[in-house]
Design a protein around this motif. Sequence first.
Motif, PDB file in Angstrom:
ATOM      1  N   UNK A 138       1.049  -1.072  -0.230  1.00 24.40           N
ATOM      2  CA  UNK A 138       0.475  -0.139   0.316  1.00 24.40           C
ATOM      3  C   UNK A 138       0.953   1.097  -0.232  1.00 24.40           C
ATOM      4  N   UNK A 139       1.122   2.143  -0.793  1.00 25.60           N
ATOM      5  CA  UNK A 139       1.398   3.522  -1.308  1.00 25.60           C
ATOM      6  C   UNK A 139       1.451   4.750  -1.331  1.00 25.60           C
ATOM      7  N   UNK A 140      -0.242   4.784  -0.487  1.00 32.73           N
ATOM      8  CA  UNK A 140      -1.388   5.610  -1.316  1.00 32.73           C
ATOM      9  C   UNK A 140      -0.719   7.032  -0.136  1.00 32.73           C
ATOM     10  N   UNK A 141      -0.790   7.850  -0.716  1.00 33.59           N
ATOM     11  CA  UNK A 141      -0.169   9.094   0.213  1.00 33.59           C
ATOM     12  C   UNK A 141      -0.884   9.280   1.862  1.00 33.59           C
ATOM     13  N   UNK A 142      -2.416   8.343   2.181  1.00 28.23           N
ATOM     14  CA  UNK A 142      -3.346   8.343   3.187  1.00 28.23           C
ATOM     15  C   UNK A 142      -2.805   7.505   3.827  1.00 28.23           C
ATOM     16  N   UNK A 143      -2.089   6.795   3.996  1.00 30.60           N
ATOM     17  CA  UNK A 143      -1.644   5.294   4.233  1.00 30.60           C
ATOM     18  C   UNK A 143      -0.511   5.193   5.059  1.00 30.60           C
TER      19      UNK A 143
END
Length: 278
Positions: A138-143
């Motif tokens: 998971x590399x989403x900014x929010x995560x």
Amino acid sequence: MLRLLTIELQKIKYSKSAKALLIIYFGLFMFIALIASIKFNLGFVEFHLAEQGIFNFPYIWHFNTYIASFLKIFMAVIIVSMVANEYSNRTLKQNLIDGLSKKEFILSKFYTVILFALASTLFIFLVSFVLGLIFSSYTEFSIIFSDLEYLFAYFIKLVGFFAFCLFLGIWIKRSAFALGFLFVWWIAESIIIGVLKFVIFKDSLIANKISQFLPLESISNLVKQPFTRLNVVQASASQIGADVNWDSSVSILQLLIVCVWTGIFIFLSYKIIKRRDL
């Protein structure tokens, strides 16, 4: 503040043991991270710890701060030795003659404690961030930037523990005895917790509510074990019907308790220095 920090950093600069322990401290965590990222071929089984999700965002912040907290003893040795050397080398007395007040002496040590804790926290952040970018699913900014409270808890944990070591070093004046007393204190707290759980209350919940106010126990509770959060553990537990629900979140109460203990240790350190004939 900068003047006091400069004085302390100059002392550490010429200490070979302090530099060696710092290298070991940061090097060991890098080594652990490297081992975890390597694939091992064990006969018919290929094992890759990173594939178990330990480097997934945001879990990595919890996992790495928990693992890194076991290495804090190396920093503790530096802090205790730093204080003991002030007595053995008579630099404390010389600093006071040169115009440094006893309050400034304590503040210089406390600022060094904060600097060590901050440097360690930033190092864990950078290493975890890089490992997460490489291995995380998971590399989403929010995560990526969620659960950063574990880093803050880790920082407070180090400040509290180092402040305790600073107090012991000033009180006992000998690094070996101070570290020995630290170990004895840990044993004493373990005995107290055991007596509360199995003799007095015979109830873990009540015992935990009381023992959370002990200094080392409160410091330990800031970053709790992360292993029950792993998907593989959750899946295995569900298959056998076991309950592994564990509140591993950062508690505001625990943060406050450790901050209070930190203030107490620094205050007592100042009182000892103030009253002691140097």
